[in-house]
Write a protein that holds these residues in place. Structure first.
Motif, short mmCIF file in Angstrom:
data_model
loop_
_atom_site.label_atom_id
_atom_site.label_comp_id
_atom_site.label_asym_id
_atom_site.label_seq_id
_atom_site.Cartn_x
_atom_site.Cartn_y
_atom_site.Cartn_z
N PHE A 392 0.90 -1.10 0.03
CA PHE A 392 -0.04 0.08 0.10
C PHE A 392 0.81 1.23 0.05
O PHE A 392 1.79 1.38 0.76
CB PHE A 392 -1.04 0.00 1.07
CG PHE A 392 -1.85 -1.11 1.25
CD1 PHE A 392 -3.09 -0.74 0.72
CD2 PHE A 392 -1.65 -2.37 1.71
CE1 PHE A 392 -4.15 -1.94 0.42
CE2 PHE A 392 -2.48 -3.61 1.65
CZ PHE A 392 -3.86 -3.19 1.06
N VAL A 393 0.77 2.28 -1.05
CA VAL A 393 1.28 3.29 -1.11
C VAL A 393 0.47 4.75 -0.97
O VAL A 393 -0.62 4.59 -1.59
CB VAL A 393 2.05 3.62 -2.46
CG1 VAL A 393 2.97 4.73 -2.48
CG2 VAL A 393 2.92 2.48 -2.56
N PHE A 394 0.58 5.20 0.16
CA PHE A 394 -0.25 6.43 0.64
C PHE A 394 0.38 7.65 0.27
O PHE A 394 1.44 8.32 0.54
CB PHE A 394 -0.56 6.52 2.08
CG PHE A 394 -1.04 5.05 2.70
CD1 PHE A 394 -2.00 4.30 2.06
CD2 PHE A 394 0.02 4.57 3.77
CE1 PHE A 394 -1.99 3.11 2.58
CE2 PHE A 394 -0.73 3.53 4.29
CZ PHE A 394 -1.56 2.64 3.71
N VAL A 395 -0.42 8.44 -0.97
CA VAL A 395 0.25 9.31 -1.67
C VAL A 395 -0.48 10.71 -1.11
O VAL A 395 -1.69 10.79 -1.56
CB VAL A 395 0.07 9.44 -3.22
CG1 VAL A 395 0.95 10.60 -3.99
CG2 VAL A 395 0.53 8.19 -3.64
N ASN A 396 0.21 11.76 -0.30
CA ASN A 396 -0.22 12.93 0.01
C ASN A 396 -0.02 13.89 -0.90
O ASN A 396 0.89 14.00 -1.64
CB ASN A 396 0.29 13.19 1.62
CG ASN A 396 0.03 14.37 1.86
OD1 ASN A 396 0.19 15.63 1.59
ND2 ASN A 396 -1.22 14.35 2.89
N VAL A 397 -1.24 14.77 -1.29
CA VAL A 397 -1.18 16.00 -2.24
C VAL A 397 -1.49 16.97 -1.46
O VAL A 397 -2.08 18.05 -1.84
CB VAL A 397 -2.09 15.68 -3.38
CG1 VAL A 397 -1.26 14.59 -4.29
CG2 VAL A 397 -3.44 15.24 -3.14
N ASP A 398 -0.93 17.24 -0.31
CA ASP A 398 -1.14 18.65 0.46
C ASP A 398 -0.33 19.65 -0.09
O ASP A 398 0.55 19.43 -0.97
CB ASP A 398 -0.74 18.33 1.96
CG ASP A 398 -1.96 18.07 3.00
OD1 ASP A 398 -3.13 18.77 2.76
OD2 ASP A 398 -2.19 17.27 3.67
N ASP A 399 -0.49 20.94 0.29
CA ASP A 399 0.50 21.98 -0.26
C ASP A 399 1.81 22.00 0.08
O ASP A 399 2.66 22.58 -0.42
CB ASP A 399 -0.17 23.38 0.32
CG ASP A 399 -1.58 23.54 -0.47
OD1 ASP A 399 -1.91 23.05 -1.23
OD2 ASP A 399 -2.52 24.11 0.38
N THR A 400 2.33 21.38 1.39
CA THR A 400 3.74 21.50 1.82
C THR A 400 3.88 20.11 2.24
O THR A 400 3.01 19.43 2.81
CB THR A 400 3.75 22.68 2.97
OG1 THR A 400 2.82 22.15 3.98
CG2 THR A 400 3.30 24.08 2.58
N LYS A 401 5.31 19.92 2.35
CA LYS A 401 5.79 18.74 2.90
C LYS A 401 5.36 18.78 4.48
O LYS A 401 5.31 17.57 5.08
CB LYS A 401 7.44 18.48 2.48
CG LYS A 401 7.95 17.18 3.10
CD LYS A 401 9.49 17.10 2.94
CE LYS A 401 10.11 15.91 3.44
NZ LYS A 401 11.27 15.66 3.26
N ASP A 402 5.71 19.78 4.96
CA ASP A 402 5.46 19.96 6.81
C ASP A 402 3.99 19.43 6.98
O ASP A 402 3.65 18.49 7.79
CB ASP A 402 5.55 21.24 7.11
CG ASP A 402 7.06 21.82 7.22
OD1 ASP A 402 7.92 20.74 7.03
OD2 ASP A 402 7.24 22.99 7.53
N GLN A 403 3.06 19.81 6.16
CA GLN A 403 1.68 19.58 6.01
C GLN A 403 1.43 17.90 5.89
O GLN A 403 0.70 17.18 6.33
CB GLN A 403 0.50 20.36 5.25
CG GLN A 403 -0.74 20.12 5.63
CD GLN A 403 -1.23 20.58 7.01
OE1 GLN A 403 -0.94 21.33 7.40
NE2 GLN A 403 -1.80 19.27 7.53
#
Length: 514
Positions: A392-403
């Motif tokens: 499972f690969v969870f891909v985050n597309v928030d605005d910043t890496k910190d978020q």
């Protein structure tokens, strides 16, 4: 000296040809979970050109390539409004979360055009309360035509008065003049439908004066079909009875034929329509009838073939193909695209690291509504059941890496899988390659052990089709689940959403063929 002069001229030329629009502003009282999107109003794909987040104080900024000068839709908190933008502009938008974007203030390069536009919208809202359209629609034709001429004259007088006051661009003024004509044309079409054979009155036939008025209003057909979706709707309304007869006569004995296929065949018989009109009308019908999340794989291939062969305009073709990927996902059997991804520790990550084992891509962001309550608990169950046989690969597309780090640590803590970030969020490499947009988050894609796409894009982990694919790839057999167990709303795109502010008549679509 000549060298520097030449460089200056080149710089001016580049600036004047720029399609980039820079937007910034502040929405007072907004929530950081809300996003602002811009969509080309006259296009056929209706995909957001940008998805911009707001900070805790309601400030936002971003830029995007504007396909052309013209109308755009602002989406915010499930509300829409029009804005007129031109390439190269710097636009400042402000408003209050309670009324935005129904009400907003524009400063910067786009001010005069949008002051003119908002003035026309305000007039239409007030004028609509003074005209008894019901009485005109139910009355005799002569009285109706007299009323329509007066409505057209009154609206055009307001347009001319506002043009003198605000000095809008010629392109916007021309668009508005055509918009008035299209509004009247749709009212004429409604009248004809409500009095003619479709209303059970076969004896009614529109008079020569009626038809002459229609012809007078359609003097700029090519511009109308390119820039005003309501005109495409008008053309479809007019041809619906004829198309239905054609479909009935040509679908006998045929099974599995789609509306788009039948309509594409029908358009080949219409010698009175330009190729431009045919392209826009076919694209409209495709988007409405056959490009949706549950389109069968066989129909996806059919639609792509029609796009490739029947649509001639390169921009329309490209927009439809992007829309098809966004709605239905990448083609099953194709190699899963690699994309730039990074883990929490900053190290690069390659999807190909999963080769030899099937895996699920899960796209999400912190501003997804109800993701913590509705999606994550179901995801945890799915992971726990299949984790011995797949990754499972969870891909985050928030605005910043910190978020990304905060969100993944909070939402996905204790769930087995790889947490990665698409740098740039919604503008990231992976979001573009997999057709990920705000309206379809969270979403899921299955990749097989050979690194090939094994499923369409899913927005609901409870769908039986998704479970069937997971079982097939892993050799496991999941217990039956309630397909409504995840509170992820059904994905919908309305290609005509918020593209017109004038009252819109009913829109009989070409009938589905069976």
């Amino acid at each position: 000296m000549k060298k520097y002069l030449l460089l200056f001229i080149i710089a001016i030329f580049v600036m004047s040809c720029s399609k980039k629009v820079e937007v910034k502003g502040k929405i007072t009282g907004s929530s950081p979970l809300e996003r602002i999107e811009f969509v080309e109003a006259s296009g056929v794909g209706t995909l957001p050109l940008i998805n911009i987040g707001l900070d805790k104080d309601g400030n936002f900024s971003g830029n995007f390539e504007a396909p052309k000068d013209g109308m755009y839709v602002i989406n915010y908190a499930n509300k829409q409004n029009l804005i007129y933008l031109e390439g190269g502009q710097k636009v400042n938008i402000s408003g209050n979360a309670m009324t935005f974007p129904n009400e907003y203030v524009i400063t910067g390069d786009a001010k005069k055009n949008n002051d003119f536009l908002s003035g026309t919208q305000k007039f239409l809202g007030e004028y609509g309360t003074k005209v008894n359209l019901g009485a005109l629609m139910s009355g005799d034709e002569a009285a109706f035509l007299k009323g329509m001429h007066k409505v057209e004259a009154d609206i055009n007088k307001n347009v001319d008065d506002l043009a003198k006051k605000n000095n809008p661009s010629k392109a916007l003024l021309d668009w508005k003049k055509n918009d008035v004509k299209v509004t009247i044309l749709n009212l004429l079409a409604n009248y004809e439908m409500s009095h003619g054979p479709m209303s059970g009155n076969p004896s009614y036939k529109a008079s020569k004066a009626f038809k002459d008025y229609e012809t007078q209003l359609e003097t700029d057909k090519e511009a109308m079909v390119k820039t005003i979706p309501l005109y495409r709707q008008y053309l479809l309304v007019k041809m619906t009875p004829d198309f239905q007869k054609y479909a009935e006569a040509n679908s006998k004995g045929k099974t599995g034929i789609t509306t788009s296929e039948m309509f594409a065949q029908y358009l080949k018989t219409k010698k009175d329509l330009s190729q431009t009109a045919k392209d826009y009308l076919l694209a409209f019908v495709m988007a409405q009838a056959d490009i949706h999340p549950t389109t069968p794989a066989a129909n996806i291939d059919k639609i792509k073939k029609i796009i490739d062969t029947d649509i001639k305009d390169a921009t329309i073709k490209s927009d439809l193909l992007k829309m098809q990927v966004a709605i239905t996902g990448l083609k099953v059997g194709e190699a899963a695209p690699e994309a730039a991804l990074v883990k929490q520790d900053g190290k690069a990550y390659q999807l190909s690291e999963n080769k030899g084992k099937p895996y699920m891509l899960f796209f999400y962001a912190s501003w997804n509504p109800y993701i913590g309550e509705a999606t994550v608990p179901v995801l945890k169950e799915v992971v726990n059941f299949y984790k011995s046989k797949m990754n499972f690969v969870f891909v985050n597309v928030d605005d910043t890496k910190d978020q990304f780090i905060k969100t993944s640590n909070s939402l996905l803590k204790g769930i087995q899988g790889v947490n990665v970030y698409g740098e740039g969020g919604m503008e990231s490499d992976i979001a573009k390659k997999y057709g990920v947009y705000g309206f379809k988050l969270p979403c899921f894609v299955i990749i097989d052990k050979d690194g090939k796409i094994a499923s369409r894009s899913f927005v609901n982990l409870g769908e039986q089709e998704l479970v069937t694919i997971l079982d097939k790839l892993t050799g496991l057999s999941a217990p039956k689940v309630n397909p409504n167990m995840q509170l992820q709303p059904q994905l919908q795109i309305d290609p005509a959403a918020a593209q017109q502010q004038a009252p819109q008549p009913a829109n009989p679509q070409p009938a589905q063929t069976k």
